[in-house]
Design an enzyme around this catalytic site. Structure first.
Site, mmCIF file in Angstrom:
data_model
loop_
_atom_site.group_PDB
_atom_site.id
_atom_site.type_symbol
_atom_site.label_atom_id
_atom_site.label_comp_id
_atom_site.label_asym_id
_atom_site.label_seq_id
_atom_site.Cartn_x
_atom_site.Cartn_y
_atom_site.Cartn_z
ATOM 1 N N HIS A 98 0.866 -1.178 0.000
ATOM 2 C CA HIS A 98 0.000 0.000 0.000
ATOM 3 C C HIS A 98 0.912 1.240 0.000
ATOM 4 O O HIS A 98 2.146 1.106 -0.035
ATOM 5 C CB HIS A 98 -0.933 -0.021 1.215
ATOM 6 C CG HIS A 98 -0.220 -0.279 2.513
ATOM 7 N ND1 HIS A 98 0.639 0.630 3.102
ATOM 8 C CD2 HIS A 98 -0.221 -1.365 3.332
ATOM 9 C CE1 HIS A 98 1.116 0.137 4.216
ATOM 10 N NE2 HIS A 98 0.630 -1.081 4.392
ATOM 11 N N HIS A 158 4.019 1.403 2.291
ATOM 12 C CA HIS A 158 5.220 0.738 1.760
ATOM 13 C C HIS A 158 5.872 1.608 0.681
ATOM 14 O O HIS A 158 7.095 1.743 0.618
ATOM 15 C CB HIS A 158 4.852 -0.604 1.121
ATOM 16 C CG HIS A 158 4.294 -1.624 2.059
ATOM 17 N ND1 HIS A 158 3.001 -2.090 1.966
ATOM 18 C CD2 HIS A 158 4.848 -2.282 3.103
ATOM 19 C CE1 HIS A 158 2.793 -3.007 2.907
ATOM 20 N NE2 HIS A 158 3.890 -3.132 3.623
ATOM 21 N N SER A 192 -1.411 -3.628 5.615
ATOM 22 C CA SER A 192 -1.883 -4.696 4.711
ATOM 23 C C SER A 192 -3.117 -5.354 5.302
ATOM 24 O O SER A 192 -4.001 -5.812 4.582
ATOM 25 C CB SER A 192 -0.798 -5.746 4.536
ATOM 26 O OG SER A 192 0.378 -5.127 4.079
HETATM 27 P P1 AMP Z 1 4.953 -5.097 6.463
HETATM 28 O O1 AMP Z 1 4.746 -5.492 5.039
HETATM 29 O O2 AMP Z 1 3.690 -4.846 7.208
HETATM 30 O O3 AMP Z 1 5.919 -6.013 7.175
HETATM 31 O O4 AMP Z 1 5.657 -3.685 6.420
HETATM 32 C C1 AMP Z 1 6.873 -3.491 5.736
HETATM 33 C C2 AMP Z 1 7.437 -2.158 6.136
HETATM 34 O O5 AMP Z 1 6.515 -1.128 5.807
HETATM 35 C C3 AMP Z 1 7.673 -2.070 7.658
HETATM 36 O O6 AMP Z 1 8.894 -1.400 7.883
HETATM 37 C C4 AMP Z 1 6.485 -1.284 8.122
HETATM 38 O O7 AMP Z 1 6.729 -0.581 9.319
HETATM 39 C C5 AMP Z 1 6.270 -0.327 6.952
HETATM 40 N N1 AMP Z 1 4.908 0.176 6.978
HETATM 41 C C6 AMP Z 1 3.764 -0.546 7.116
HETATM 42 N N2 AMP Z 1 2.694 0.274 7.163
HETATM 43 C C7 AMP Z 1 3.171 1.531 7.061
HETATM 44 C C8 AMP Z 1 2.563 2.831 7.073
HETATM 45 N N3 AMP Z 1 1.257 2.984 7.194
HETATM 46 N N4 AMP Z 1 3.355 3.906 6.948
HETATM 47 C C9 AMP Z 1 4.704 3.766 6.825
HETATM 48 N N5 AMP Z 1 5.336 2.575 6.819
HETATM 49 C C10 AMP Z 1 4.588 1.480 6.939
#
Ligand code: AMP
Length: 292
Positions: A46, A49, A200
């Site tokens: 999203h 990311h 996500s």
């Molecule tokens: P994930 O796919 O949830 O493991 O997230 C991958 C990276 O994206 C991690 O470093 C999360 O902290 C970051 N991330 C997830 N959601 C957000 C958001 N809303 N804003 C900024 N970074 C995010």
């Protein structure tokens, strides 16, 4: 002209570590001064990311994004099963946003010795509070997979969202413990126009649930306003909890902690950061915000 300035942004997708290692070795040989930025994710991408990809693009000449739903960081097998997987849309989004390499490994590529391969590190107590306390083994799984990614990619910089605030602290500890020479770049949380932190897992919420989930953001704003108007921390946790419970979500924890050490905070002379985890139906959501 260096290689990266000539390249048109076609996304290269690699699904195994040897191919990635040799691709990056080749890139480094041709571009000895170029920096490599790395954005690890679990996919279902999203704009949150994408904000990390954008920052990595700004600061480096080559950007690698990984998509891997890491089994060792899920303490609940149902959560792992339910986790959204949207490979095609992810690939399109990465292409549109100029990511250079997508590393999309299999479980056996990351864990050639199997999922029970041992991994040890001293978390310095960060794994004992909040997410660590409520998701046993979660941070060990996160540190294990990020350590493996760091060994494979060996980036100059790695980008992590502050939405997972405690995770950033764990990664900093990992870098120190395992002597990775990688700069960790924390990135601010992207929210929907209404204030819901992008995640996500939001894909698993109905429109009505998304509306209900806004109580998290509203509670954080309530705490921020309270401190601004009263400078009083007395019973604030209880007040915020009561406010939160006027909504429909099930609260797992709401903590006020010092963002520097994640320990409980006693006075508004110190930085006060609020951390929340809650269930919206079956979906577990987390968020956090600095209150003063
Ligand atoms: P994930 O796919 O949830 O493991 O997230 C991958 C990276 O994206 C991690 O470093 C999360 O902290 C970051 N991330 C997830 N959601 C957000 C958001 N809303 N804003 C900024 N970074 C995010």
């Amino acid at each position: 002209m260096p290689y990266w300035q000539l390249s048109i942004s076609a996304l290269i997708t690699l699904d195994n570590s040897s191919a990635l290692i040799s691709h990056l070795a080749n890139f480094r040989k041709q571009n000895p001064d170029a920096k490599i930025g790395f954005v690890p994710t679990m996919g279902a991408l999203h704009q949150g990311h994408i904000s990390l990809i954008a920052k990595a693009k700004e600061e480096n000449q080559l950007v690698v994004c990984s998509i891997f739903v890491n089994p060792t960081q899920f303490n609940d097998p149902k959560d792992l099963e339910r986790y959204p997987r949207t490979a095609e849309a992810d690939s399109k989004l990465l292409t549109e946003n100029g990511c250079d390499i997508l590393y999309f490994p299999s479980v056996s590529d990351i864990y050639p010795k199997g999922l029970n391969e041992s991994f040890e590190m001293d978390f310095g107590g960060i794994d004992k509070v909040m997410e660590g306390a409520h998701r046993p083994g979660h941070f060990k799984g996160v540190a294990q997979v990020v350590d493996r990614f760091f060994q494979i990619v060996q980036p100059d910089r790695a980008y992590f969202g502050q939405k997972d605030f405690q995770q950033v602290a764990v990664i900093r500890q990992l870098v120190k413990e395992k002597n990775h020479s990688i700069e960790i770049v924390p990135c601010s949380t992207l929210r929907s126009a209404e204030g819901l932190a992008l995640s996500s897992r939001n894909m698993l919420l109905s429109t009505e649930e998304k509306e209900q989930a806004l109580i998290i953001y509203k509670t954080l704003l309530f705490g921020q306003k309270w401190i601004k108007e009263t400078a009083d921390l007395n019973n604030l946790k209880e007040k915020m909890t009561v406010f939160f419970k006027s909504g429909k979500l099930e609260l797992e924890y709401l903590e006020l902690a010092n963002p520097e050490n994640l320990q409980p905070v006693k006075s508004t002379d110190d930085p006060v950061h609020c951390f929340v985890a809650a269930f919206c139906g079956k979906v577990r959501l987390i968020d956090n915000m600095r209150l003063n």
